[in-house]
Design a protein around this motif. Structure first.
Motif, PDB file in Angstrom:
ATOM      1  N   VAL A 414       0.875  -1.178   0.000  1.00 54.08           N
ATOM      2  CA  VAL A 414       0.000   0.000   0.000  1.00 54.08           C
ATOM      3  C   VAL A 414       0.909   1.223   0.000  1.00 54.08           C
ATOM      4  N   LEU A 415       0.801   2.028  -1.073  1.00 58.64           N
ATOM      5  CA  LEU A 415       1.702   3.167  -1.266  1.00 58.64           C
ATOM      6  C   LEU A 415       0.924   4.477  -1.251  1.00 58.64           C
ATOM      7  N   LEU A 416       1.243   5.343  -0.279  1.00 56.77           N
ATOM      8  CA  LEU A 416       0.753   6.722  -0.331  1.00 56.77           C
ATOM      9  C   LEU A 416       1.790   7.525  -1.113  1.00 56.77           C
ATOM     10  N   SER A 417       1.447   7.910  -2.346  1.00 60.07           N
ATOM     11  CA  SER A 417       2.332   8.755  -3.168  1.00 60.07           C
ATOM     12  C   SER A 417       1.427   9.685  -3.964  1.00 60.07           C
ATOM     13  N   PRO A 418       1.048  10.831  -3.369  1.00 52.45           N
ATOM     14  CA  PRO A 418      -0.109  11.588  -3.856  1.00 52.45           C
ATOM     15  C   PRO A 418       0.054  12.309  -5.192  1.00 52.45           C
ATOM     16  N   ALA A 419       1.288  12.631  -5.598  1.00 54.92           N
ATOM     17  CA  ALA A 419       1.548  13.371  -6.847  1.00 54.92           C
ATOM     18  C   ALA A 419       0.913  14.758  -6.853  1.00 54.92           C
ATOM     19  N   CYS A 420       0.469  15.206  -5.684  1.00 59.92           N
ATOM     20  CA  CYS A 420      -0.262  16.472  -5.572  1.00 59.92           C
ATOM     21  C   CYS A 420       0.130  17.187  -4.282  1.00 59.92           C
ATOM     22  N   ALA A 421      -0.166  18.497  -4.234  1.00 59.29           N
ATOM     23  CA  ALA A 421      -0.031  19.232  -2.981  1.00 59.29           C
ATOM     24  C   ALA A 421      -1.134  18.777  -2.030  1.00 59.29           C
ATOM     25  N   SER A 422      -1.006  19.153  -0.770  1.00 63.56           N
ATOM     26  CA  SER A 422      -1.859  18.564   0.273  1.00 63.56           C
ATOM     27  C   SER A 422      -2.898  19.516   0.826  1.00 63.56           C
ATOM     28  N   PHE A 423      -2.970  20.751   0.293  1.00 64.25           N
ATOM     29  CA  PHE A 423      -3.674  21.796   1.027  1.00 64.25           C
ATOM     30  C   PHE A 423      -5.202  21.687   1.035  1.00 64.25           C
ATOM     31  N   ASP A 424      -5.755  20.724   0.291  1.00 66.25           N
ATOM     32  CA  ASP A 424      -7.223  20.622   0.335  1.00 66.25           C
ATOM     33  C   ASP A 424      -7.708  19.915   1.606  1.00 66.25           C
ATOM     34  N   LEU A 425      -6.984  18.888   2.052  1.00 63.99           N
ATOM     35  CA  LEU A 425      -7.433  18.131   3.229  1.00 63.99           C
ATOM     36  C   LEU A 425      -6.441  18.166   4.393  1.00 63.99           C
ATOM     37  N   PHE A 426      -5.238  18.680   4.163  1.00 68.07           N
ATOM     38  CA  PHE A 426      -4.195  18.626   5.198  1.00 68.07           C
ATOM     39  C   PHE A 426      -3.475  19.975   5.296  1.00 68.07           C
ATOM     40  N   GLU A 427      -2.740  20.152   6.411  1.00 65.04           N
ATOM     41  CA  GLU A 427      -1.960  21.386   6.589  1.00 65.04           C
ATOM     42  C   GLU A 427      -0.811  21.445   5.593  1.00 65.04           C
ATOM     43  N   ASN A 428      -0.128  20.315   5.422  1.00 61.77           N
ATOM     44  CA  ASN A 428       1.045  20.231   4.538  1.00 61.77           C
ATOM     45  C   ASN A 428       1.360  18.750   4.322  1.00 61.77           C
TER      46      ASN A 428
END
Length: 443
Positions: A414-428
């Protein structure tokens, strides 16, 4: 002298502390809400501040303005400051004016955090008194204000480099350049490339630029622009002259007729991108005349960086990997490429102009399910709906990890590798990575 700081995050508050120490009259202004920990620091240092507004008369009264890297150049207040002839600089530029230390500046679309940490690790092993700062940990300005050191190892983002005037690292590193942050550069890739190369703009013939010569975007730019610094290319092909290359599974550095070599099989972090990271860190170490044995030991024992292909836990023979630091397509490409088993991929967030189709061959080969983690996942679903059986949408990390747990079978990853910035659901990205690790531990 009046210093106005726009934005009260890590770099803004660092600049305010340094300004106060240098006897500026300091005013900090943030359009958003200032985090409690930074409010406390400003109060302790008796620095005037405001939040949720910009009081224009106070701001336009400045002699110099330090702008946080998160604020784009095209916001009205910044445009107006520039029109009024008020100097708007980055915190990196401001801090560099108050230190005579040797500066090592490291930038690039990917790998800069790993190279910065790895370089600092080698310097510490060699007994150097060096401090790591910039886009990582404490801000450069805060470090200059609180504990001067003879060497600073600085991770630098393109946003930080955009606000420099005279900033000049003795050793500059450009790890690679791939499309990223195009939303900040009018969707023009050449603007982003030029931004990265600002790292070398003030360098002289006594300074050094270490760069990935295999990266076409870098070599094309260098073919069309002249720079003063001494060039030290890095390549997987043999180089003539000074530089760092791989030949017969050996890492070889040649600088001024002195050479260093070691087997690539001994490098602690695996994968081609980490070989390049090791090449960059060891070239810096060689320039600083660190003993060869110390460089070898540093390459062999470095443990890597949190949130970058970090093994979290193995549960029911399923490996969970945190790669939250992958905020663009290229970083996720490295991650997927290094997977050796069927992968459940958690992806999504704030898209910075991603072309997901570049990942199709790897997704076809490695990915058995996609879990979307973002407010808007339409582009991801459209790109991969024909090549992956399971695509699930989730709105929280806990749900994403629970869905992955349901789908995963023995031997999967199981790989968390978002390829995106995080600012919609997280601080950073750190917050995102920590939530992932916490959710995995709670399974």
């Amino acid at each position: 002298m009046k210093l106005v700081v726009l934005g009260a995050g890590e770099s803004g508050v660092g600049a305010a502390i340094l300004g106060k120490k240098q006897n500026y009259e300091v005013f900090v202004s943030d359009k958003g809400t200032i985090a409690e920990k930074y409010k406390n620091v400003l109060l302790q240092n008796n620095i005037e501040w405001e939040e949720k507004q910009h009081t224009e008369p106070k701001i336009f009264n400045a002699d110099v303005v330090v702008k946080s890297p998160g604020i784009p150049d095209n916001v009205p207040i910044v445009k107006e400051l520039i029109e009024k002839g008020i100097s708007v600089i980055s915190e990196i530029e401001f801090a560099s004016r108050y230190t005579n230390a040797t500066l090592i500046g490291i930038t690039g679309s990917n790998g800069k955090t790993t190279v910065t940490n790895w370089t600092q690790f080698a310097l510490k092993n060699a007994g150097f008194n060096s401090i790591m700062a910039g886009n990582i940990g404490d801000s450069f300005a805060k470090q200059v204000a609180s504990q001067q050191a003879p060497i600073y190892v600085l991770e630098l983002s393109s946003f930080q480099l955009d606000g420099i005037v005279d900033f000049k690292p003795h050793i500059a590193v450009i790890t690679n350049i791939t499309e990223d942050h195009l939303d900040r550069y009018d969707y023009k890739f050449e603007n982003y490339i030029a931004s990265k190369f600002r790292i070398t703009k003030n360098q002289t013939k006594d300074d050094f630029l270490i760069y990935d010569a295999d990266n076409k975007n870098i070599s094309n730019w260098l073919a069309n622009h002249s720079i003063e610094a001494k060039k030290l290319p890095m390549s997987f092909s043999k180089l003539e002259g000074d530089g760092t290359y791989i030949e017969n599974e050996n890492l070889i550095i040649t600088i001024n007729n002195t050479s260093f070599n070691m087997p690539t099989t001994k490098i602690a972090l695996k994968g081609e991108h980490n070989t390049k990271n090791a090449m960059a860190a060891s070239t810096v170490a060689q320039l600083l005349r660190i003993r060869k044995q110390t460089i070898r030991e540093s390459l062999e024992s470095f443990q890597g960086v949190e949130h970058r292909l970090e093994n979290v836990l193995k549960i029911n023979q399923v490996q969970y990997i945190n790669d939250s630091k992958a905020t663009n397509i290229n970083a996720t490409y490295y991650a997927l490429d290094s997977m050796t088993s069927e992968t459940i991929w958690i992806v999504g967030g704030v898209d910075k102009g991603n072309v997901y189709e570049e990942l199709l061959p790897l997704v076809n080969e490695k990915v058995k399910a996609i879990i979307c983690l973002g407010v808007d996942n339409e582009k991801i679903i459209k790109a991969f709906k024909n090549c992956v059986e399971h695509i699930v949408e989730t709105q929280s990390m806990k749900d994403a990890v629970n869905e992955a747990y349901k789908i995963a079978e023995k031997g999967n990853t199981v790989l968390l590798s978002p390829a995106c910035a995080s600012f919609d659901l997280f601080e950073n990205y750190e917050d995102r990575g920590r939530q992932f690790k916490e959710s995995v531990r709670n399974l």
